[in-house]
Design a protein around this motif. Sequence first.
Motif, PDB file in Angstrom:
ATOM      1  N   PHE A   1       0.836  -1.190   0.000  1.00 46.84           N
ATOM      2  CA  PHE A   1       0.000   0.000   0.000  1.00 46.84           C
ATOM      3  C   PHE A   1       0.872   1.241   0.000  1.00 46.84           C
ATOM      4  O   PHE A   1       2.092   1.174   0.177  1.00 46.84           O
ATOM      5  CB  PHE A   1      -0.954   0.011   1.204  1.00 46.84           C
ATOM      6  N   ALA A   2       0.236   2.383  -0.209  1.00 42.92           N
ATOM      7  CA  ALA A   2       0.964   3.645  -0.294  1.00 42.92           C
ATOM      8  C   ALA A   2       0.404   4.651   0.691  1.00 42.92           C
ATOM      9  O   ALA A   2      -0.763   4.561   1.097  1.00 42.92           O
ATOM     10  CB  ALA A   2       0.882   4.210  -1.716  1.00 42.92           C
ATOM     11  N   TYR A   3       1.254   5.596   1.068  1.00 42.24           N
ATOM     12  CA  TYR A   3       0.852   6.716   1.907  1.00 42.24           C
ATOM     13  C   TYR A   3       1.144   8.023   1.180  1.00 42.24           C
ATOM     14  O   TYR A   3       2.164   8.150   0.496  1.00 42.24           O
ATOM     15  CB  TYR A   3       1.652   6.750   3.211  1.00 42.24           C
ATOM     16  N   CYS A   4       0.276   8.996   1.358  1.00 39.36           N
ATOM     17  CA  CYS A   4       0.544  10.361   0.921  1.00 39.36           C
ATOM     18  C   CYS A   4       0.324  11.266   2.125  1.00 39.36           C
ATOM     19  O   CYS A   4      -0.250  10.852   3.123  1.00 39.36           O
ATOM     20  CB  CYS A   4      -0.352  10.772  -0.246  1.00 39.36           C
ATOM     21  N   LEU A   5       0.781  12.498   2.043  1.00 34.91           N
ATOM     22  CA  LEU A   5       0.629  13.429   3.166  1.00 34.91           C
ATOM     23  C   LEU A   5      -0.600  14.307   3.021  1.00 34.91           C
ATOM     24  O   LEU A   5      -1.021  14.954   3.981  1.00 34.91           O
ATOM     25  CB  LEU A   5       1.885  14.290   3.297  1.00 34.91           C
ATOM     26  N   SER A   6      -1.167  14.353   1.818  1.00 41.54           N
ATOM     27  CA  SER A   6      -2.337  15.206   1.595  1.00 41.54           C
ATOM     28  C   SER A   6      -3.299  14.526   0.624  1.00 41.54           C
ATOM     29  O   SER A   6      -2.873  14.029  -0.431  1.00 41.54           O
ATOM     30  CB  SER A   6      -1.900  16.563   1.027  1.00 41.54           C
ATOM     31  N   ILE A   7      -4.561  14.484   0.970  1.00 42.08           N
ATOM     32  CA  ILE A   7      -5.590  13.949   0.082  1.00 42.08           C
ATOM     33  C   ILE A   7      -6.190  15.111  -0.704  1.00 42.08           C
ATOM     34  O   ILE A   7      -6.720  16.068  -0.123  1.00 42.08           O
ATOM     35  CB  ILE A   7      -6.700  13.235   0.871  1.00 42.08           C
ATOM     36  N   ASN A   8      -6.084  15.043  -2.038  1.00 39.38           N
ATOM     37  CA  ASN A   8      -6.634  16.109  -2.877  1.00 39.38           C
ATOM     38  C   ASN A   8      -7.164  15.539  -4.184  1.00 39.38           C
ATOM     39  O   ASN A   8      -7.019  14.332  -4.460  1.00 39.38           O
ATOM     40  CB  ASN A   8      -5.577  17.191  -3.135  1.00 39.38           C
ATOM     41  N   LYS A   9      -7.747  16.389  -5.010  1.00 42.31           N
ATOM     42  CA  LYS A   9      -8.404  15.947  -6.243  1.00 42.31           C
ATOM     43  C   LYS A   9      -7.418  15.367  -7.257  1.00 42.31           C
ATOM     44  O   LYS A   9      -7.810  14.583  -8.132  1.00 42.31           O
ATOM     45  CB  LYS A   9      -9.179  17.101  -6.870  1.00 42.31           C
ATOM     46  N   ASN A  10      -6.140  15.743  -7.157  1.00 42.06           N
ATOM     47  CA  ASN A  10      -5.151  15.244  -8.107  1.00 42.06           C
ATOM     48  C   ASN A  10      -4.844  13.763  -7.922  1.00 42.06           C
ATOM     49  O   ASN A  10      -4.211  13.142  -8.778  1.00 42.06           O
ATOM     50  CB  ASN A  10      -3.843  16.041  -7.977  1.00 42.06           C
TER      51      ASN A  10
ATOM     52  N   ARG B   1      -4.254   7.196  -7.984  1.00 39.77           N
ATOM     53  CA  ARG B   1      -4.733   5.961  -7.351  1.00 39.77           C
ATOM     54  C   ARG B   1      -4.727   4.808  -8.350  1.00 39.77           C
ATOM     55  O   ARG B   1      -4.334   3.686  -8.028  1.00 39.77           O
ATOM     56  CB  ARG B   1      -6.143   6.152  -6.801  1.00 39.77           C
ATOM     57  N   PHE B   2      -5.154   5.107  -9.574  1.00 47.05           N
ATOM     58  CA  PHE B   2      -5.181   4.088 -10.626  1.00 47.05           C
ATOM     59  C   PHE B   2      -3.761   3.647 -10.976  1.00 47.05           C
ATOM     60  O   PHE B   2      -3.487   2.447 -11.135  1.00 47.05           O
ATOM     61  CB  PHE B   2      -5.880   4.654 -11.862  1.00 47.05           C
ATOM     62  N   VAL B   3      -2.835   4.611 -11.074  1.00 48.00           N
ATOM     63  CA  VAL B   3      -1.429   4.307 -11.376  1.00 48.00           C
ATOM     64  C   VAL B   3      -0.831   3.428 -10.282  1.00 48.00           C
ATOM     65  O   VAL B   3      -0.151   2.429 -10.563  1.00 48.00           O
ATOM     66  CB  VAL B   3      -0.608   5.605 -11.521  1.00 48.00           C
ATOM     67  N   LEU B   4      -1.081   3.792  -9.031  1.00 46.42           N
ATOM     68  CA  LEU B   4      -0.529   3.036  -7.910  1.00 46.42           C
ATOM     69  C   LEU B   4      -1.070   1.609  -7.871  1.00 46.42           C
ATOM     70  O   LEU B   4      -0.342   0.665  -7.541  1.00 46.42           O
ATOM     71  CB  LEU B   4      -0.832   3.755  -6.593  1.00 46.42           C
ATOM     72  N   LYS B   5      -2.326   1.445  -8.234  1.00 50.62           N
ATOM     73  CA  LYS B   5      -2.894   0.095  -8.277  1.00 50.62           C
ATOM     74  C   LYS B   5      -2.205  -0.743  -9.347  1.00 50.62           C
ATOM     75  O   LYS B   5      -1.933  -1.930  -9.151  1.00 50.62           O
ATOM     76  CB  LYS B   5      -4.405   0.157  -8.531  1.00 50.62           C
ATOM     77  N   LYS B   6      -1.913  -0.127 -10.491  1.00 48.15           N
ATOM     78  CA  LYS B   6      -1.199  -0.831 -11.551  1.00 48.15           C
ATOM     79  C   LYS B   6       0.211  -1.222 -11.105  1.00 48.15           C
ATOM     80  O   LYS B   6       0.768  -2.214 -11.558  1.00 48.15           O
ATOM     81  CB  LYS B   6      -1.120   0.046 -12.799  1.00 48.15           C
ATOM     82  N   GLU B   7       0.785  -0.416 -10.201  1.00 50.65           N
ATOM     83  CA  GLU B   7       2.123  -0.698  -9.690  1.00 50.65           C
ATOM     84  C   GLU B   7       2.098  -1.754  -8.577  1.00 50.65           C
ATOM     85  O   GLU B   7       3.144  -2.198  -8.117  1.00 50.65           O
ATOM     86  CB  GLU B   7       2.765   0.586  -9.143  1.00 50.65           C
TER      87      GLU B   7
ATOM     88  N   PHE C   1       0.036  -1.434  -5.604  1.00 45.57           N
ATOM     89  CA  PHE C   1      -0.377  -0.912  -4.297  1.00 45.57           C
ATOM     90  C   PHE C   1      -1.909  -0.911  -4.224  1.00 45.57           C
ATOM     91  O   PHE C   1      -2.569  -0.196  -4.970  1.00 45.57           O
ATOM     92  CB  PHE C   1       0.177   0.493  -4.093  1.00 45.57           C
ATOM     93  N   ILE C   2      -2.444  -1.703  -3.305  1.00 48.89           N
ATOM     94  CA  ILE C   2      -3.891  -1.907  -3.297  1.00 48.89           C
ATOM     95  C   ILE C   2      -4.653  -0.731  -2.719  1.00 48.89           C
ATOM     96  O   ILE C   2      -5.853  -0.584  -2.955  1.00 48.89           O
ATOM     97  CB  ILE C   2      -4.265  -3.192  -2.527  1.00 48.89           C
ATOM     98  N   SER C   3      -3.985   0.101  -1.921  1.00 49.00           N
ATOM     99  CA  SER C   3      -4.695   1.226  -1.318  1.00 49.00           C
ATOM    100  C   SER C   3      -3.764   2.409  -1.109  1.00 49.00           C
ATOM    101  O   SER C   3      -2.536   2.261  -1.092  1.00 49.00           O
ATOM    102  CB  SER C   3      -5.319   0.817   0.022  1.00 49.00           C
ATOM    103  N   LEU C   4      -4.361   3.578  -0.957  1.00 48.61           N
ATOM    104  CA  LEU C   4      -3.627   4.814  -0.684  1.00 48.61           C
ATOM    105  C   LEU C   4      -4.209   5.452   0.567  1.00 48.61           C
ATOM    106  O   LEU C   4      -5.411   5.723   0.629  1.00 48.61           O
ATOM    107  CB  LEU C   4      -3.737   5.783  -1.872  1.00 48.61           C
ATOM    108  N   LYS C   5      -3.359   5.658   1.566  1.00 45.29           N
ATOM    109  CA  LYS C   5      -3.808   6.202   2.835  1.00 45.29           C
ATOM    110  C   LYS C   5      -3.138   7.553   3.090  1.00 45.29           C
ATOM    111  O   LYS C   5      -2.089   7.849   2.523  1.00 45.29           O
ATOM    112  CB  LYS C   5      -3.452   5.251   3.983  1.00 45.29           C
ATOM    113  N   GLN C   6      -3.727   8.328   3.963  1.00 45.83           N
ATOM    114  CA  GLN C   6      -3.111   9.597   4.353  1.00 45.83           C
ATOM    115  C   GLN C   6      -2.288   9.396   5.611  1.00 45.83           C
ATOM    116  O   GLN C   6      -2.726   8.754   6.565  1.00 45.83           O
ATOM    117  CB  GLN C   6      -4.168  10.678   4.602  1.00 45.83           C
ATOM    118  N   LEU C   7      -1.076   9.932   5.589  1.00 41.17           N
ATOM    119  CA  LEU C   7      -0.182   9.860   6.739  1.00 41.17           C
ATOM    120  C   LEU C   7      -0.193  11.196   7.462  1.00 41.17           C
ATOM    121  O   LEU C   7      -0.036  12.253   6.847  1.00 41.17           O
ATOM    122  CB  LEU C   7       1.246   9.534   6.286  1.00 41.17           C
ATOM    123  N   PHE C   8      -0.370  11.150   8.770  1.00 41.87           N
ATOM    124  CA  PHE C   8      -0.355  12.365   9.579  1.00 41.87           C
ATOM    125  C   PHE C   8       0.927  12.407  10.401  1.00 41.87           C
ATOM    126  O   PHE C   8       1.301  11.400  11.023  1.00 41.87           O
ATOM    127  CB  PHE C   8      -1.581  12.397  10.498  1.00 41.87           C
ATOM    128  N   ILE C   9       1.606  13.544  10.384  1.00 43.41           N
ATOM    129  CA  ILE C   9       2.849  13.658  11.155  1.00 43.41           C
ATOM    130  C   ILE C   9       2.747  14.835  12.136  1.00 43.41           C
ATOM    131  O   ILE C   9       1.905  15.706  11.994  1.00 43.41           O
ATOM    132  CB  ILE C   9       4.073  13.840  10.236  1.00 43.41           C
TER     133      ILE C   9
END
Length: 284
Positions: A254-263, A268-274, A276-284
């Motif tokens: 799976f993957a983490y990003c720091l910000s969830i936005n419209k881009n 998400r589709f690219v990451l699934k092809k790579e 990664f089954i899911s994309l989550k937001q990481l809070f620091i």
Amino acid sequence: MILNHLKKKLIKKNIKTNSFIHPTILVFDSGVGGLSIYREIKKISPDSHYIYVFDNEAFPYGEKTEEFIINRVFEIIKAIASKHLITIAVIACNTASTVSLTKLRKHFSFPIVGTVPAIKPAIKTTRNGIIGLLATTATIKSKYTKELINQFAINCKIVQLNSSTLVQLAEKKIYGKKPSLNKINQIIKQWITMPEPPDTIILGCTHFHLLKNELKKVFPHKTKFIDSSSAIAKRTIWLINNQIEIKFSNEKNFAYCLSINKNLRKLRFVLKKEGFISLKQLFI
């Protein structure tokens, strides 16, 4: 394969093995350029568990201060390590690696592999002794990069070019936008118009690996392009195989990003092809 190698080590220690547990490889970048490193590692070790983390909130890193980058990367890796058992971390970002590796290696117990400009391979490759280093401002200005050049390239001419625009073009390519060859040509024009252009180009940013095909079209035909992705992948697997104690996971990739936005919709589709089954937001 890495999993078979590790199983043999566990069997020697009389530890039961499970085909569903794998070492966890954390790959971090400011954006999606690090996917080029991930792909190389996965070629060697397709069965490992992968976590891909990208800092889309502070992207790009190239124009940020060293202090900001060091603290930012440290907090992100710390946040991931608090949630998951990490076998090894790969900082798949030249900008982050050249300034933050020392602090990261002092703090974390798992091995950390960095991505730095491939000066030594370029020196072995060049025919005319003129090498182009294509990187971000932060990478070019870093003490680490300057030391590499002073130590290994004293008999070569290193011409340096920073470009945040190229980073943006590579990032947009992943999102599905075709890079403009005209823009790329304008960026590297100062090299092409030199009386004797560099015959070897170091791709000193993992984003630039994604633009290799476009760069080949605008540089002279026999220009060689050097990146460190293959060497990083081999080093990563070697370090895993030679760890005394190895942490395993039965999680999915799976993957983490720091910000969830419209881009992120296309990404998400690219990451699934790579893989990664899911994309989550990481809070620091």
